[in-house]
Design an enzyme around this catalytic site. Structure first.
Site, PDB file in Angstrom:
ATOM      1  N   ASN A   5      44.129   2.080  41.966  1.00 26.62           N
ATOM      2  CA  ASN A   5      45.279   2.354  42.455  1.00 26.62           C
ATOM      3  C   ASN A   5      46.351   2.046  41.506  1.00 26.62           C
ATOM      4  OD1 ASN A   5      44.219   2.376  45.102  1.00 26.62           O
ATOM      5  ND2 ASN A   5      43.869   0.036  44.867  1.00 26.62           N
ATOM      6  N   GLU A  23      39.062   0.230  35.087  1.00 23.79           N
ATOM      7  CA  GLU A  23      40.161   0.301  35.988  1.00 23.79           C
ATOM      8  C   GLU A  23      41.395   0.677  35.344  1.00 23.79           C
ATOM      9  OE1 GLU A  23      39.124   1.415  38.829  1.00 23.79           O
ATOM     10  OE2 GLU A  23      37.124   0.290  38.827  1.00 23.79           O
ATOM     11  N   MET A  60      38.916  -0.391  42.517  1.00 27.12           N
ATOM     12  CA  MET A  60      39.816   0.830  42.515  1.00 27.12           C
ATOM     13  C   MET A  60      41.118   0.613  41.838  1.00 27.12           C
ATOM     14  SD  MET A  60      40.137   3.965  43.880  1.00 27.12           S
ATOM     15  CE  MET A  60      41.561   4.824  43.835  1.00 27.12           C
TER      16      MET A  60
HETATM   17 ZN   LIG Z   1      36.415   4.598  38.133  1.00 24.58          ZN
END
Ligand SMILES: [Zn+2]
Length: 805
Positions: free
Chosen positions: A244, A276, A242
């Site tokens: 973030n 990412e 993820m």
């Molecule tokens: Zn992605």
């Protein structure tokens, strides 16, 4: 409008309990404000210091009688018990007897951590402060500004710098006994890998990749990485990765890569992290206005992850992986009636799980790649960097990106992209003869049945090589004639370089010409021909003999793209029709010649991907050939020290040769293995037994969660490659259907896993599978199990056609 949130969190780490206070700084909101809050106990609300009325119903807090004021601060107090049984929202990621507390919010879980306007277009600044037990590390999006004492000497306050304006779903807080390794990028951010203590020795590889990717991406986007630091947090129990902002999280194997790791492990980790990292710009700095553009967010990051990784490590031959894992892979479901357009209308964020599939990633990324090859790399890059600059710290829609690309290229990007993202499926381009010319026609490519309505044609950017010369044209009509220089056709290869997202079917004599010049074609083109024939065979558009003729040529290829693709197809064919003579002959011939070419031990002349292919082919051959398995099995004694690429093959050979005794030994090592990728290799063996009972035992062991809940995906997937235990795995899935949901944590992973596994393991139980999955009421919507069941019927039909004995 909300300009900022002051988030004060008092986290009792040991008890897993949060007392939170959030101060919402708002302007011109009038006398009501609705905030999202789910699974939170609200204990009080004030506006400018005075208690106000609120109602908490249906996951919304309605605050009313807010005093009139241009600027106002609304403070909410709340409590939250951190659940033990989830891996989204705020959760515990366990390892041994310990755990980290971490968060994962996309798309709509920020509201389970603090009351907020949980909508990507409500960007705000976050001031985060966390009080927790002394001695723990706290990580958030921004750099740590300071650690303060509190009244309780056993507890410290961690104060973070304000974030830039960002969306709620990107907020991150992590607490635990993290061990950190950092590197400072010259003139750029500090990059830190945070993990459990043992992970630190394996952080070096990804630190290097991350630093280089940040630099390369900053140049590509024309905007340097916007934050002062980037954390990369390796979580022991976590299925995905993820983005973030400033605090990327992922499963451990994507970040912790030991020196002994094989090429595949390194490349997969690098591509995941570079993906990412792309989101730090495309997604975090510029964010979609609403979730219906999530496909663009994901497709673009996916496309870019290959582009940037290919620049950093050209020897990995990333585009071959791209084609196999994304392009060809998404075509396999995009040919179904149950497919859907890339762009989807999303009313409620919960619906994202229904569209976030192989189409959103694989097809979306392929269509973007097709656009880039049509516009040219530089012009495309210029449009992207203009878009990033224009919408920094803001939200944008896909149309905004098309406009930027139109401005940089002077091409009708909106029109072309509009057609590709709103139409279901993709075209089959047929190349035939018309007098002295070539005739190109297009129609929708479906695996079963006919297209209900004709629909408008796709605008297809076609690159075609005719007699060695390249022609380019836009096929935006049902058919088009193209002249042949010199009038005599020697050879034609359409979709040259496989930049386009479509399949091609040729006349018979054209296939003859392609077969005789097969080995002089480029790797991606060879793979393209074999892919298209495989799809055409499934659709009953060509006889299996045409496919087997070409896959028969693949034993001799030495390029990564074709070898990888042919082995993927043969593995699937063997999984659904292992007793078909054609299938067995094709598998044996391919594997024997490839293993003779590569030999069984690493050579000084090995290219980057040879080791991986060797391991992959040895693994397949161990399943197929008892003598080969017997030869390989004794190597299990020195498993730890084995060449990492060969480990799955040796585990498979050992399991098949030794039987029950091998089970205990593999299990014993598994339980002690902290390295996630090592465990995956052992699982390959644990589900490879010839005895269905042992495979069931293996699945029971995994489902017990004794090692790690997030491990369960792989054994179920690898089990589908073992036709001897096919029925046993299908029965197991039925018995443990709810448990699979618990283990994988998200509905999306369940759907993705079943789509890959059921069409193979239930190939002889089509009716049973249809009845069982159709009864699953929790899976409605246009995706659901529709694709899985349609794919199953295609496999069952193909199995019958391949005449298993
Ligand atoms: Zn992605």
């Amino acid at each position: 409008m909300i300009s900022s949130y002051d988030l004060d969190l008092n986290i009792d780490f040991e008890r897993g309990f949060i007392q939170g206070t959030v101060a919402v700084h708002a302007t011109n909101i009038g006398e009501h404000l609705d905030l999202d809050a789910k699974e939170l106990a609200i204990t009080g609300v004030t506006a400018d210091g005075k208690p106000v009325k609120f109602r908490h119903e249906n996951d919304i807090i309605r605050i009313s009688q807010i005093p009139e004021s241009e600027e106002i601060v609304i403070v909410l107090r709340y409590e939250k018990k951190i659940p033990d049984d989830v891996t989204t929202g705020v959760y515990k990621s366990r390892y041994g007897k310990e755990y980290f507390i971490a968060t994962d919010f996309e798309p709509d879980r920020a509201r389970t951590f603090f009351p907020c306007k949980d909508d990507p277009s409500w960007k705000a600044v976050f001031n985060i402060r966390v009080v927790t037990e002394a001695g723990l590390t706290v990580i958030s999006n921004s750099p740590l500004s300071r650690i303060e004492d509190t009244d309780d000497p056993g507890r410290k306050r961690h104060v973070f710098e304000p974030t830039p304006k960002m969306s709620t779903y990107l907020v991150f807080v992590g607490v635990g006994r993290f061990s950190e390794v950092s590197r400072r990028l010259e003139g750029g951010p500090t990059v830190t890998v945070a993990s459990r203590a043992e992970g630190s020795q394996r952080a070096d590889f990804i630190l290097g990749i991350a630093c280089n990717a940040l630099k390369e991406s900053g140049q590509y986007f024309g905007t340097p990485y916007p934050l002062e630091k980037l954390h990369m947090i390796a979580l022991p129990e976590y299925g995905g990765a993820m983005e973030n902002w400033g605090a990327i999280t992922s499963y451990e194997a994507a970040m912790l890569v030991g020196k002994e790791a094989g090429a595949f492990d390194r490349r997969t980790a690098a591509i995941t992290m570079v993906h990412e990292i792309q989101h730090q710009w495309f997604g975090d700095l510029v964010t979609m206005k609403w979730w219906d553009d999530i496909w663009l967010n994901e497709s673009f990051a996916t496309f870019m992850s290959y582009k940037i990784t290919d620049r950093l490590r050209p020897e990995w031959d990333c585009w071959s992986d791209f084609l196999s894992n994304l392009g060809f892979d998404s075509m396999a479901v995009d040919q179904l009636h149950a497919t859907h357009p890339i762009q989807a209308r999303i009313g409620n964020p919960a619906e994202i799980n229904e569209v976030f599939d192989r189409i959103s990633y694989g097809k979306g990324a392929s269509v973007i790649r097709m656009m880039e090859s049509f516009l040219g790399e530089d012009i495309f890059a210029r449009g992207i960097s203009n878009y990033i600059r224009k919408f920094s710290y803001l939200n944008a829609r896909s149309e905004d990106l098309w406009k930027s690309l139109e401005e940089s290229s002077d091409q009708p990007v909106s029109k072309i992209m509009g057609a590709w993202i709103t139409k279901s499926g993709f075209p089959l381009v047929t190349v035939g003869r018309k007098g002295s010319k070539l005739l190109f026609t297009q129609k929708r490519f479906l695996l079963t049945g006919k297209e209900e309505e004709s629909g408008s044609p796709w605008p297809i950017p076609v690159n075609v090589q005719i007699n060695g010369e390249l022609s380019k044209f836009l096929l935006d009509t049902p058919s088009k004639e193209i002249g042949i220089k010199g009038d005599v056709l020697r050879q034609v290869k359409a979709n040259l370089g496989q930049g386009g997202y479509y399949c091609v079917k040729y006349d018979e004599d054209m296939y003859d010409a392609l077969a005789s010049s097969f080995h002089s074609l480029g790797g991606l083109d060879k793979a393209g021909i074999v892919n298209d024939l495989f799809q055409l065979m499934k659709a009953e558009e060509v006889d299996p003999s045409v496919y087997f003729r070409f896959v028969g040529l693949c034993g001799e290829v030495d390029d990564y793209a074709t070898a990888l693709l042919a082995s993927t197809q043969l593995q699937l064919l063997w999984g659904i029709a292992e007793t078909s003579k054609d299938v067995e002959r094709a598998c044996r011939s391919f594997l024997e010649s490839q293993l003779a070419r590569l030999t069984l031990t690493p050579r000084a002349t090995d290219r980057e991907n040879d080791g991986y292919l060797r391991g992959r082919f040895a693994s397949m051959f161990s399943r197929l050939d008892d003598d080969f398995a017997k030869k390989l099995a004794p190597q299990f004694d020195g498993f730890r020290a084995l060449d990492s690429n060969m480990k799955p093959a040796v585990a498979v050979a050992y399991a098949r040769t030794v039987g029950e005794k091998a089970f205990d030994e593999v299990e014993r090592i598994l339980v002690k293995t902290e390295d996630e990728t090592e465990r995956w290799k052992l699982y390959a063996g644990l589900v490879a037994f010839d005895e269905p009972g042992l495979v069931e035992r293996a699945l029971d062991f995994v489902a017990s969660g004794r090692v790690s809940r997030s491990d369960s995906y792989w054994p179920l997937l690898f089990g589908a490659w073992n036709p001897r235990a096919r029925r046993a795995e299908w029965e197991w899935i039925k018995r443990n259907y709810d448990r699979i949901g618990e283990l994988l944590g998200s509905r999306l992973y369940v759907l993705m896993l079943l789509q890959r596994v059921v069409p193979t393991v239930a190939v002889e139980n089509e009716k049973d599978a249809t009845d069982f999955l159709s009864a699953d009421r929790s899976s409605r919507g246009r995706m659901g199990h529709g694709q899985t069941l349609e794919l199953l019927s295609v496999h069952a039909r193909l199995r019958r056609r391949l005449r298993p004995v």
